[in-house]
Design an enzyme around this catalytic site. Structure first.
Site, PDB file in Angstrom:
ATOM      1  N   ARG A 233     -15.999   0.136 -39.961  1.00  5.32           N
ATOM      2  CA  ARG A 233     -15.321   1.034 -39.033  1.00  5.32           C
ATOM      3  C   ARG A 233     -15.340   0.416 -37.643  1.00  5.32           C
ATOM      4  O   ARG A 233     -16.351  -0.159 -37.214  1.00  5.32           O
ATOM      5  CB  ARG A 233     -15.998   2.411 -38.981  1.00  5.32           C
ATOM      6  N   GLU A 262      -6.850   3.402 -34.709  1.00  7.52           N
ATOM      7  CA  GLU A 262      -5.945   2.915 -35.755  1.00  7.52           C
ATOM      8  C   GLU A 262      -4.856   3.939 -36.051  1.00  7.52           C
ATOM      9  O   GLU A 262      -5.181   5.096 -36.323  1.00  7.52           O
ATOM     10  CB  GLU A 262      -6.735   2.612 -37.037  1.00  7.52           C
ATOM     11  N   HIS A 283      -6.663  -3.466 -41.240  1.00 10.57           N
ATOM     12  CA  HIS A 283      -7.350  -2.511 -42.123  1.00 10.57           C
ATOM     13  C   HIS A 283      -6.800  -2.596 -43.546  1.00 10.57           C
ATOM     14  O   HIS A 283      -6.400  -1.595 -44.146  1.00 10.57           O
ATOM     15  CB  HIS A 283      -7.230  -1.082 -41.586  1.00 10.57           C
TER      16      HIS A 283
END
Length: 316
Positions: A233, A262, A283
């Site tokens: 994260r 994000e 990601h």
């Protein structure tokens, strides 16, 4: 009786969702903003969400809701306390991407230890073509064999990464929680890991105990030239401090698949840096075809179990 199911952000999962093995009405939306949730999920017993946040206000406005099926492992975007108070179950996905994320983390580690981005840049700039030698010497290249890897988080991903690292001859230690009173067998203390590890790889959840755990002081305490990998994260690391550590030579490299925001609609210091020893991927560590298919199957299984009165992969 049919179960109404609403998938709020279907475009976040790029594989087919298997059929639900019970009577149902299914509606999906490519994406859903916060102010669209209530209207779209009205009357639903089950909401599927990957990253759409569900809080107390939404729960209060959806009295028929019985299950939030999270199409991911992390549930920090769901108000779990409010769900518990209202009797709304929450199920998440587990271990579907252990191999995929471990491979991605290992890829970042290997590329940075051998300075692949820097050599790609030099070749593209024509430096090899103008070299007086058959090869082009530039950024330092280091083997993984014999290097010490510290892994934060001993879940499925951390264990899968350890297997890969040991196969390359690395020494592997798991890292104890910051501020822990003792150090478990097979672990390094937090401060020892910072000063001794050649590579640190983060595989822990984002919560109050881990938020910002790698900041300016921790980066300064890391072994000079070390590589930091984060496929967990973005909020675990202070991004501004990281860029400074890379620019001023404290770190040998950093590989990040996650950012604090994000998508990074407001920008990110990691995206602005454009450094040859920094790799940022969007990601996608979890998103191999195999991992996403496993996720989709588990998502349907979680919902089917709930409808059948069984508790499966429950966070609440």
């Amino acid at each position: 009786m049919q179960t109404k199911i609403v998938f709020l952000d279907r475009d976040s999962l790029a594989v087919p969702v298997p059929s639900f093995p019970f009577p149902h009405r299914y509606t999906e939306y490519p994406a859903t903003s916060r102010d669209e949730i209530v209207a779209r999920a009205a009357g639903a017993q089950v909401i599927i969400t990957n990253k759409v946040a569900i809080g107390e206000a939404e729960l209060a406005a959806l009295p028929e809701l019985r299950l939030i099926a999270v199409a991911a492992t992390g549930v920090n975007h769901i108000d779990l306390a409010a769900c518990r108070a209202r009797g709304v179950a929450v199920a998440n996905i587990r271990h579907y991407g252990d191999e995929a994320v471990a491979e991605h983390a290992f890829m970042l580690m290997l590329a940075l230890m051998r300075n692949l981005p820097a050599y790609q840049r030099d070749v593209a700039a024509g430096l090899w073509a103008s070299s007086p030698n058959f090869c082009l010497f530039g950024a330092p290249i280091r083997d993984l064999k014999g290097r010490l890897l510290g892994i934060f988080g001993r879940g499925g991903i951390g264990e899968a990464l350890a297997v890969r690292a040991r196969a390359f001859g690395m020494q592997v230690m798991f890292v104890e929680r910051r501020g822990a009173e003792g150090v478990r067998d097979g672990y390094l203390g937090f401060d020892d890991a910072l000063s001794r590890c050649d590579v640190l790889s983060l595989h822990c959840p984002l919560n109050d105990a881990t938020r910002g755990m790698i900041g300016e002081q921790e980066l300064k305490a890391m072994k000079p030239g070390a590589v930091l990998v984060n496929t967990a994260r973005g909020g675990l690391v202070d991004e501004f401090a990281l860029v400074a550590a890379l620019k001023y030579g404290q770190l040998g490299g950093a590989g990040f698949d996650v950012l604090a925001e994000e998508p990074p609609v407001n920008g990110s210091p990691l995206l602005k840096a454009r450094l040859p020893n920094l790799i940022v991927t969007p990601h996608v560590a979890w998103s191999s075809r195999e991992a996403m298919s496993a996720l989709a199957g588990q998502l349907v299984d979680n919902i089917a179990a709930f409808v059948a009165g069984e508790a499966r992969n429950r966070a609440v």
